[in-house]
Write a protein that holds these residues in place. Structure first.
Motif, PDB file in Angstrom:
ATOM      1  N   ARG A   1      11.813  13.476  -0.689  1.00  0.00           N
ATOM      2  CA  ARG A   1      11.690  12.339  -1.616  1.00  0.00           C
ATOM      3  C   ARG A   1      13.029  11.600  -1.739  1.00  0.00           C
ATOM      4  O   ARG A   1      13.069  10.363  -1.721  1.00  0.00           O
ATOM      5  N   LEU A   2      14.122  12.337  -1.819  1.00  0.00           N
ATOM      6  CA  LEU A   2      15.442  11.712  -1.920  1.00  0.00           C
ATOM      7  C   LEU A   2      15.796  10.961  -0.641  1.00  0.00           C
ATOM      8  O   LEU A   2      16.392   9.871  -0.702  1.00  0.00           O
ATOM      9  N   GLN A   3      15.431  11.502   0.508  1.00  0.00           N
ATOM     10  CA  GLN A   3      15.698  10.811   1.769  1.00  0.00           C
ATOM     11  C   GLN A   3      14.936   9.482   1.825  1.00  0.00           C
ATOM     12  O   GLN A   3      15.474   8.475   2.281  1.00  0.00           O
ATOM     13  N   MET A   4      13.703   9.486   1.341  1.00  0.00           N
ATOM     14  CA  MET A   4      12.927   8.244   1.323  1.00  0.00           C
ATOM     15  C   MET A   4      13.557   7.234   0.365  1.00  0.00           C
ATOM     16  O   MET A   4      13.611   6.036   0.660  1.00  0.00           O
ATOM     17  N   GLN A   5      14.053   7.706  -0.772  1.00  0.00           N
ATOM     18  CA  GLN A   5      14.693   6.805  -1.728  1.00  0.00           C
ATOM     19  C   GLN A   5      15.977   6.222  -1.158  1.00  0.00           C
ATOM     20  O   GLN A   5      16.250   5.031  -1.329  1.00  0.00           O
TER      21      GLN A   5
ATOM     22  N   LEU B   1      16.866   2.332  -0.510  1.00  0.00           N
ATOM     23  CA  LEU B   1      18.070   1.693  -1.034  1.00  0.00           C
ATOM     24  C   LEU B   1      18.879   1.029   0.080  1.00  0.00           C
ATOM     25  O   LEU B   1      19.420  -0.072  -0.103  1.00  0.00           O
ATOM     26  N   ILE B   2      18.980   1.678   1.228  1.00  0.00           N
ATOM     27  CA  ILE B   2      19.688   1.088   2.362  1.00  0.00           C
ATOM     28  C   ILE B   2      18.990  -0.194   2.797  1.00  0.00           C
ATOM     29  O   ILE B   2      19.637  -1.219   3.062  1.00  0.00           O
ATOM     30  N   LYS B   3      17.678  -0.148   2.838  1.00  0.00           N
ATOM     31  CA  LYS B   3      16.900  -1.333   3.226  1.00  0.00           C
ATOM     32  C   LYS B   3      17.155  -2.472   2.242  1.00  0.00           C
ATOM     33  O   LYS B   3      17.378  -3.616   2.639  1.00  0.00           O
ATOM     34  N   ARG B   4      17.108  -2.173   0.949  1.00  0.00           N
ATOM     35  CA  ARG B   4      17.357  -3.209  -0.064  1.00  0.00           C
ATOM     36  C   ARG B   4      18.775  -3.759   0.058  1.00  0.00           C
ATOM     37  O   ARG B   4      19.000  -4.958  -0.069  1.00  0.00           O
ATOM     38  N   TYR B   5      19.741  -2.874   0.285  1.00  0.00           N
ATOM     39  CA  TYR B   5      21.126  -3.295   0.426  1.00  0.00           C
ATOM     40  C   TYR B   5      21.267  -4.259   1.601  1.00  0.00           C
ATOM     41  O   TYR B   5      21.916  -5.298   1.490  1.00  0.00           O
ATOM     42  N   GLU B   6      20.661  -3.900   2.720  1.00  0.00           N
ATOM     43  CA  GLU B   6      20.742  -4.761   3.896  1.00  0.00           C
ATOM     44  C   GLU B   6      20.093  -6.120   3.640  1.00  0.00           C
ATOM     45  O   GLU B   6      20.571  -7.149   4.119  1.00  0.00           O
TER      46      GLU B   6
END
Length: 70
Positions: free
Chosen positions: A39-43, A47-52
């Motif tokens: 679950r943490l890896q998916m989060q 977050l990386i996707k949103r940051y990009e």
């Protein structure tokens, strides 16, 4: 069988039962931790996707022009 031998066997069987319970409890913890990690890896990936996306919209902070007083 002698009484001493029976007592030793009973003691060993009791220990094995407790060890089985402990192993099952540890296995349950490991399985739950695996779920939490997944679950943490998916989060983190989200977050990386949103940051990009944000960097793509507003540009990288390192690419900003220097303030006018420079």
């Amino acid at each position: 069988m002698t009484q001493e031998l029976e007592m030793r066997i009973t003691e060993l069987e009791t220990r094995q039962a407790f060890q089985d319970d402990t192993l099952q409890a540890l296995n349950d913890v490991v399985v739950e931790q695996g779920r939490v990690i997944e679950r943490l890896q998916m989060q983190v990936a989200e977050l990386i996707k949103r940051y990009e996306e944000v960097v793509g919209q507003y540009g990288d902070a390192g690419e900003e022009a220097p303030p006018p007083h420079y």
